[in-house]
Motif scaffolding. Structure first.
Motif, PDB file in Angstrom:
ATOM      1  N   PRO A  73     -42.369 141.757  11.055  1.00  0.00           N
ATOM      2  CA  PRO A  73     -40.906 141.830  11.013  1.00  0.00           C
ATOM      3  C   PRO A  73     -40.269 142.134  12.369  1.00  0.00           C
ATOM      4  N   ASP A  74     -40.959 142.869  13.234  1.00  0.00           N
ATOM      5  CA  ASP A  74     -40.406 143.141  14.566  1.00  0.00           C
ATOM      6  C   ASP A  74     -40.263 141.861  15.375  1.00  0.00           C
ATOM      7  N   VAL A  75     -41.209 140.965  15.225  1.00  0.00           N
ATOM      8  CA  VAL A  75     -41.139 139.673  15.915  1.00  0.00           C
ATOM      9  C   VAL A  75     -39.949 138.880  15.382  1.00  0.00           C
ATOM     10  N   ARG A  76     -39.777 138.888  14.062  1.00  0.00           N
ATOM     11  CA  ARG A  76     -38.641 138.172  13.475  1.00  0.00           C
ATOM     12  C   ARG A  76     -37.309 138.758  13.947  1.00  0.00           C
ATOM     13  N   VAL A  77     -37.235 140.087  14.057  1.00  0.00           N
ATOM     14  CA  VAL A  77     -36.011 140.736  14.540  1.00  0.00           C
ATOM     15  C   VAL A  77     -35.711 140.292  15.968  1.00  0.00           C
ATOM     16  N   ASP A  78     -36.717 140.349  16.844  1.00  0.00           N
ATOM     17  CA  ASP A  78     -36.495 139.989  18.250  1.00  0.00           C
ATOM     18  C   ASP A  78     -36.186 138.501  18.423  1.00  0.00           C
ATOM     19  N   ALA A  79     -36.838 137.647  17.648  1.00  0.00           N
ATOM     20  CA  ALA A  79     -36.555 136.209  17.732  1.00  0.00           C
ATOM     21  C   ALA A  79     -35.137 135.920  17.250  1.00  0.00           C
ATOM     22  N   THR A  80     -34.727 136.590  16.179  1.00  0.00           N
ATOM     23  CA  THR A  80     -33.377 136.415  15.645  1.00  0.00           C
ATOM     24  C   THR A  80     -32.335 136.861  16.662  1.00  0.00           C
ATOM     25  N   ALA A  81     -32.565 138.027  17.260  1.00  0.00           N
ATOM     26  CA  ALA A  81     -31.639 138.540  18.275  1.00  0.00           C
ATOM     27  C   ALA A  81     -31.562 137.598  19.476  1.00  0.00           C
TER      28      ALA A  81
END
Length: 160
Positions: A73-81
């Motif tokens: 989920p941290d990767v998804r958060v950073d990619a989304t941002a």
């Protein structure tokens, strides 16, 4: 101006500028490669770095979109941002999907922020549905800070 008319002092400056541009391209390529590493922290750092460098474009956008399916989920958060910071209009559809379907609240909140930064009108209805369904206080506050705030459309329609 022909090459023979170029000042001798201008040539080193032009070469230096071309070298910096080439160096930037190599860094961006390396960061896009890091998005595919097995290490989640490396993927996160690469996504944040690409956004910080304002290294948008089709290849970067597609690589970041691919990370929205990452198991971390941290990767998804950073990619989304990163997609939001790069104002990647091509990512609106997948960001809406993240807003509506991602199991992690932090990813959904970041998707709302990203959609607000991009400012696509096609994201208004999904943002309203999300506000109505989830009632996120964070998303309500984000609507006031987003590019939609001048019309208050998202907030007003969510309260109808």
């Amino acid at each position: 101006m022909s090459r023979s008319q170029v000042s001798p002092r201008a040539e080193p400056a032009a070469a230096k500028g071309a070298g910096e541009a080439g160096g930037r391209g190599r860094v961006i390529k390396a960061l896009r490669g890091a998005l595919e590493r097995d290490n989640a922290a490396a993927r996160c750092a690469a996504a944040r770095s690409l956004a910080q460098m304002n290294a948008g474009g089709p290849e970067t956008t597609q690589a970041l979109i691919g990370l929205l399916r990452d198991t971390d989920p941290d990767v998804r958060v950073d990619a989304t941002a990163a997609l939001g910071r790069l104002q990647a209009a091509d990512a609106v559809g997948v960001l809406v999907a993240s807003l509506e379907d991602d199991p992690e609240g932090e990813v959904r909140i970041e998707a709302a922020k990203a959609l607000g930064r991009i400012g696509s009108l096609s994201a208004v209805e999904p943002l309203i549905r999300c506000l109505r369904r989830e009632g996120y206080p964070e998303l309500d506050a984000l609507a006031a800070d987003s590019h939609y705030a001048h019309s208050w459309e998202v907030q007003n329609r969510a309260l109808e």
